[in-house]
Design an enzyme around this catalytic site. Sequence first.
Site, PDB file in Angstrom:
ATOM      1  N   GLU A 169       0.876  -1.179   0.000  1.00  0.00           N
ATOM      2  CA  GLU A 169       0.000   0.000   0.000  1.00  0.00           C
ATOM      3  C   GLU A 169       0.907   1.221   0.000  1.00  0.00           C
ATOM      4  O   GLU A 169       1.660   1.448   0.946  1.00  0.00           O
ATOM      5  CB  GLU A 169      -0.897   0.017   1.242  1.00  0.00           C
ATOM      6  CG  GLU A 169      -2.094  -0.887   1.143  1.00  0.00           C
ATOM      7  CD  GLU A 169      -3.076  -0.648   2.288  1.00  0.00           C
ATOM      8  OE1 GLU A 169      -2.857   0.292   3.075  1.00  0.00           O
ATOM      9  OE2 GLU A 169      -4.028  -1.417   2.408  1.00  0.00           O
TER      10      GLU A 169
ATOM     11  N   ASP B 102      -5.916   9.285   9.170  1.00  0.00           N
ATOM     12  CA  ASP B 102      -4.532   9.069   9.582  1.00  0.00           C
ATOM     13  C   ASP B 102      -4.274   9.552  10.996  1.00  0.00           C
ATOM     14  O   ASP B 102      -4.611  10.680  11.356  1.00  0.00           O
ATOM     15  CB  ASP B 102      -3.574   9.808   8.634  1.00  0.00           C
ATOM     16  CG  ASP B 102      -3.643   9.276   7.212  1.00  0.00           C
ATOM     17  OD1 ASP B 102      -4.255   8.208   7.020  1.00  0.00           O
ATOM     18  OD2 ASP B 102      -3.089   9.924   6.317  1.00  0.00           O
TER      19      ASP B 102
ATOM     20  N   TYR C 262     -10.450  -4.592   2.912  1.00  0.00           N
ATOM     21  CA  TYR C 262      -9.747  -3.947   4.026  1.00  0.00           C
ATOM     22  C   TYR C 262     -10.714  -3.860   5.205  1.00  0.00           C
ATOM     23  O   TYR C 262     -11.682  -3.119   5.154  1.00  0.00           O
ATOM     24  CB  TYR C 262      -9.287  -2.555   3.600  1.00  0.00           C
ATOM     25  CG  TYR C 262      -8.318  -1.871   4.535  1.00  0.00           C
ATOM     26  CD1 TYR C 262      -8.555  -1.760   5.898  1.00  0.00           C
ATOM     27  CD2 TYR C 262      -7.155  -1.304   4.040  1.00  0.00           C
ATOM     28  CE1 TYR C 262      -7.667  -1.133   6.744  1.00  0.00           C
ATOM     29  CE2 TYR C 262      -6.249  -0.661   4.872  1.00  0.00           C
ATOM     30  CZ  TYR C 262      -6.524  -0.573   6.228  1.00  0.00           C
ATOM     31  OH  TYR C 262      -5.648   0.068   7.073  1.00  0.00           O
TER      32      TYR C 262
END
Length: 266
Positions: free
Chosen positions: A48, A59, A173
Amino acid sequence: MLTKTSFQGKLTKTENLFIPFIVAGDPSPELTIQFALRLQEEGADVLELGVPYSDPLADGPTIQRAAQRALKSGMSLRKAIELVPKLREHGLEIPVVIFTYYNPVLQIGHEEFFKLLEHNGVEGLLIPDLPFEESEEIRNQSEEKGIEFISLVAPNSDQRIKQIAEHAKGFLYCVSSLGVTGERKEMSAEALTFIEKVRQHSQVPVAVGFGISTNDHVRLVRDHADGVIIGSKIIRLIEAELENIEKGKMDEALKHFTNEIRALVQ
């Protein structure tokens, strides 16, 4: 068996996957190549490649610091995509998934974005802030170009889990916990139950990310899922070598990094 996408053609197995996340350009484009190659040597099945972005939603602080370093090195969405053939020239063979937020894609425009992905041999795409319900156009364009659009499911996906899982490509994911990325001390029993629920509906490998930071975590996830995604921990290992890198001790930095990755995933 016919190969439908280059991603599928390069993925050598569908279980026990190791999927590392690094940020393109952290701390420089040249070192991104070196760290990616070391990850491949230690068994990475998919890379990734994160695109640095100044306003990320998912994040945590570790990845934000990496993004800031990468932005200072001049990295952009276009340059991150153009880094992929350079990775290939140096020997990277595993599929590369470009991990970017949607605003940079809009800035470039869909047509130019997919032209860049296709021209530079990108095998996968992941856009964490693009909800499944709003992703049909991107998913269709990805399919037309033979690029796997990677979907995410989170514990609060609720009734959408089945729909998202059934449309998943490449791998699914599975976000182990709510909140932003970052290392966590342990995984909850609820997270493991959630993973098992997702697997019931998925036709592609289920890989778990968010909070995976120890060898115990890796082993636990491997007992319940098809793959493990590790980001913040790997970026912190890169951070730990910045002093050696600044002193020009690259061999020492790469050796330490490799040893730490081996201890984490073996």
